[in-house]
Write a protein that holds these residues in place. Structure first.
Motif, PDB file in Angstrom:
ATOM      1  N   LEU A 102      14.750   2.397   2.416  1.00  0.00           N
ATOM      2  CA  LEU A 102      15.073   2.246   3.720  1.00  0.00           C
ATOM      3  C   LEU A 102      16.085   0.929   3.815  1.00  0.00           C
ATOM      4  CD1 LEU A 102      11.865   2.814   5.696  1.00  0.00           C
ATOM      5  CD2 LEU A 102      13.689   4.605   5.311  1.00  0.00           C
ATOM      6  N   PRO A 103      17.180   0.930   4.777  1.00  0.00           N
ATOM      7  CA  PRO A 103      17.867  -0.297   5.104  1.00  0.00           C
ATOM      8  C   PRO A 103      17.301  -1.205   5.927  1.00  0.00           C
ATOM      9  CG  PRO A 103      18.525   1.508   6.814  1.00  0.00           C
ATOM     10  CD  PRO A 103      17.493   2.087   5.810  1.00  0.00           C
ATOM     11  N   GLU A 104      16.205  -0.987   6.601  1.00  0.00           N
ATOM     12  CA  GLU A 104      15.489  -2.214   7.191  1.00  0.00           C
ATOM     13  C   GLU A 104      14.012  -1.696   7.121  1.00  0.00           C
ATOM     14  OE1 GLU A 104      16.958  -2.978  11.093  1.00  0.00           O
ATOM     15  OE2 GLU A 104      16.229  -1.117  11.596  1.00  0.00           O
ATOM     16  N   ILE A 105      13.000  -2.780   7.146  1.00  0.00           N
ATOM     17  CA  ILE A 105      11.500  -2.356   6.936  1.00  0.00           C
ATOM     18  C   ILE A 105      11.168  -2.342   8.394  1.00  0.00           C
ATOM     19  CG2 ILE A 105       9.407  -3.540   6.337  1.00  0.00           C
ATOM     20  CD1 ILE A 105      10.775  -5.108   4.069  1.00  0.00           C
ATOM     21  N   LYS A 106      11.030  -0.838   8.538  1.00  0.00           N
ATOM     22  CA  LYS A 106      10.591  -0.658   9.841  1.00  0.00           C
ATOM     23  C   LYS A 106       9.715   0.870   9.755  1.00  0.00           C
ATOM     24  CE  LYS A 106      13.610  -0.964  13.441  1.00  0.00           C
ATOM     25  NZ  LYS A 106      14.821  -0.773  14.326  1.00  0.00           N
ATOM     26  N   CYS A 107       8.865   0.909  10.647  1.00  0.00           N
ATOM     27  CA  CYS A 107       7.991   2.257  10.461  1.00  0.00           C
ATOM     28  C   CYS A 107       8.697   3.107  11.464  1.00  0.00           C
ATOM     29  CB  CYS A 107       6.599   1.814  11.169  1.00  0.00           C
ATOM     30  SG  CYS A 107       5.385   3.157  11.163  1.00  0.00           S
ATOM     31  N   ILE A 108       8.106   4.506  11.157  1.00  0.00           N
ATOM     32  CA  ILE A 108       8.805   5.609  12.046  1.00  0.00           C
ATOM     33  C   ILE A 108       8.521   5.361  13.497  1.00  0.00           C
ATOM     34  CG2 ILE A 108       8.775   7.249  10.316  1.00  0.00           C
ATOM     35  CD1 ILE A 108       5.972   8.384  11.572  1.00  0.00           C
ATOM     36  N   CYS A 109       7.423   4.714  14.031  1.00  0.00           N
ATOM     37  CA  CYS A 109       7.237   4.289  15.315  1.00  0.00           C
ATOM     38  C   CYS A 109       8.181   3.135  15.864  1.00  0.00           C
ATOM     39  CB  CYS A 109       5.758   4.056  15.615  1.00  0.00           C
ATOM     40  SG  CYS A 109       5.204   2.398  14.915  1.00  0.00           S
ATOM     41  N   GLY A 110       8.757   2.476  14.962  1.00  0.00           N
ATOM     42  CA  GLY A 110       9.644   1.366  15.302  1.00  0.00           C
ATOM     43  C   GLY A 110       9.086  -0.074  15.158  1.00  0.00           C
ATOM     44  N   PHE A 111       7.652  -0.212  14.768  1.00  0.00           N
ATOM     45  CA  PHE A 111       7.146  -1.270  14.489  1.00  0.00           C
ATOM     46  C   PHE A 111       7.474  -2.148  13.120  1.00  0.00           C
ATOM     47  CE2 PHE A 111       3.240  -3.991  14.720  1.00  0.00           C
ATOM     48  CZ  PHE A 111       3.327  -4.524  15.975  1.00  0.00           C
ATOM     49  N   ARG A 112       7.600  -3.349  13.211  1.00  0.00           N
ATOM     50  CA  ARG A 112       8.038  -3.971  11.782  1.00  0.00           C
ATOM     51  C   ARG A 112       7.045  -4.623  11.026  1.00  0.00           C
ATOM     52  NH1 ARG A 112      14.133  -5.772  12.004  1.00  0.00           N
ATOM     53  NH2 ARG A 112      14.962  -4.255  13.540  1.00  0.00           N
ATOM     54  N   VAL A 113       5.808  -4.490  11.566  1.00  0.00           N
ATOM     55  CA  VAL A 113       4.707  -5.423  11.004  1.00  0.00           C
ATOM     56  C   VAL A 113       3.674  -4.321  10.262  1.00  0.00           C
ATOM     57  CG1 VAL A 113       2.581  -6.876  11.305  1.00  0.00           C
ATOM     58  CG2 VAL A 113       4.641  -7.148  12.787  1.00  0.00           C
ATOM     59  N   PHE A 114       3.660  -4.644   8.648  1.00  0.00           N
ATOM     60  CA  PHE A 114       3.025  -3.940   7.679  1.00  0.00           C
ATOM     61  C   PHE A 114       1.687  -4.538   7.356  1.00  0.00           C
ATOM     62  CE2 PHE A 114       6.922  -1.593   7.792  1.00  0.00           C
ATOM     63  CZ  PHE A 114       6.425  -0.236   8.025  1.00  0.00           C
ATOM     64  N   VAL A 115       0.605  -4.017   6.997  1.00  0.00           N
ATOM     65  CA  VAL A 115      -0.348  -4.710   6.264  1.00  0.00           C
ATOM     66  C   VAL A 115      -0.670  -3.762   4.940  1.00  0.00           C
ATOM     67  CG1 VAL A 115      -1.563  -5.934   8.059  1.00  0.00           C
ATOM     68  CG2 VAL A 115      -2.167  -3.495   7.486  1.00  0.00           C
ATOM     69  N   LYS A 116      -1.090  -4.473   3.906  1.00  0.00           N
ATOM     70  CA  LYS A 116      -1.421  -4.015   2.649  1.00  0.00           C
ATOM     71  C   LYS A 116      -2.739  -3.331   2.896  1.00  0.00           C
ATOM     72  CE  LYS A 116      -1.933  -4.977  -2.175  1.00  0.00           C
ATOM     73  NZ  LYS A 116      -1.993  -6.291  -3.358  1.00  0.00           N
ATOM     74  N   ALA A 117      -2.601  -1.844   2.408  1.00  0.00           N
ATOM     75  CA  ALA A 117      -3.953  -1.073   2.617  1.00  0.00           C
ATOM     76  C   ALA A 117      -4.711  -1.245   1.370  1.00  0.00           C
ATOM     77  CB  ALA A 117      -3.463   0.338   2.677  1.00  0.00           C
ATOM     78  N   ARG A 118      -6.021  -1.778   1.638  1.00  0.00           N
ATOM     79  CA  ARG A 118      -6.876  -2.184   0.823  1.00  0.00           C
ATOM     80  C   ARG A 118      -7.874  -1.028   0.514  1.00  0.00           C
ATOM     81  NH1 ARG A 118      -6.313  -7.443  -0.496  1.00  0.00           N
ATOM     82  NH2 ARG A 118      -5.409  -8.648   1.161  1.00  0.00           N
ATOM     83  N   PRO A 119      -8.302  -0.711  -0.882  1.00  0.00           N
ATOM     84  CA  PRO A 119      -9.259   0.261  -1.071  1.00  0.00           C
ATOM     85  C   PRO A 119     -10.680  -0.057  -0.477  1.00  0.00           C
ATOM     86  CG  PRO A 119      -9.071  -1.394  -2.951  1.00  0.00           C
ATOM     87  CD  PRO A 119      -8.022  -1.532  -1.806  1.00  0.00           C
ATOM     88  N   PRO A 120     -11.353   1.075   0.037  1.00  0.00           N
ATOM     89  CA  PRO A 120     -12.575   0.849   0.490  1.00  0.00           C
ATOM     90  C   PRO A 120     -13.766   0.354  -0.308  1.00  0.00           C
ATOM     91  CG  PRO A 120     -12.324   3.442   0.005  1.00  0.00           C
ATOM     92  CD  PRO A 120     -11.083   2.507  -0.333  1.00  0.00           C
ATOM     93  N   VAL A 121     -13.560   0.160  -1.432  1.00  0.00           N
ATOM     94  CA  VAL A 121     -14.582  -0.602  -2.264  1.00  0.00           C
ATOM     95  C   VAL A 121     -14.848  -2.040  -2.118  1.00  0.00           C
ATOM     96  CG1 VAL A 121     -15.233  -0.679  -4.653  1.00  0.00           C
ATOM     97  CG2 VAL A 121     -13.924   1.148  -4.168  1.00  0.00           C
ATOM     98  N   VAL A 122     -15.955  -2.387  -2.166  1.00  0.00           N
ATOM     99  CA  VAL A 122     -16.262  -3.860  -1.744  1.00  0.00           C
ATOM    100  C   VAL A 122     -16.560  -4.294  -3.217  1.00  0.00           C
ATOM    101  CG1 VAL A 122     -17.571  -5.408  -0.699  1.00  0.00           C
ATOM    102  CG2 VAL A 122     -17.049  -3.366   0.702  1.00  0.00           C
ATOM    103  N   LYS A 123     -15.996  -5.589  -3.491  1.00  0.00           N
ATOM    104  CA  LYS A 123     -16.205  -6.213  -4.951  1.00  0.00           C
ATOM    105  C   LYS A 123     -17.277  -7.196  -4.453  1.00  0.00           C
ATOM    106  CE  LYS A 123     -11.704  -5.638  -6.758  1.00  0.00           C
ATOM    107  NZ  LYS A 123     -10.591  -6.059  -7.371  1.00  0.00           N
TER     108      LYS A 123
END
Length: 66
Positions: A40-61
C-alpha cells in the motif's frame, strides 16, 4: 575473475528469511499481513484508521522463576 568476498555476499543475500507478521486494526479489528501493508502507498486500514497492533497468538507462555 570473481573475488571471494563477492561470492560470499551473493550467498548471504539468498538466505535472507522473511517472516509474515499479522497486524490488526485497533478500530475495526481487520487482520492485515505485513506483505499487504508494504504494497500500500500509506499505512491505513480499509476503515481509514492508521493505528495497528501486532496480533499475538492465543497461547500463554509461562516462564519458570529462578
Amino acid at each position: 575473475m570473481i573475488n571471494m568476498a563477492e561470492e560470499n555476499f551473493d550467498e548471504e543475500e539468498s538466505t535472507v528469511e522473511t517472516f509474515d507478521v499479522n497486524y490488526s486494526c485497533l478500530r475495526c479489528g481487520t487482520l492485515v499481513s505485513n506483505s499487504e501493508l508494504s504494497r500500500l502507498p500509506e499505512i491505513k486500514c480499509i476503515c481509514g484508521f492508521r493505528v495497528f497492533v501486532k496480533a499475538r497468538p492465543p497461547v500463554v507462555k509461562t516462564v519458570k522463576a529462578i
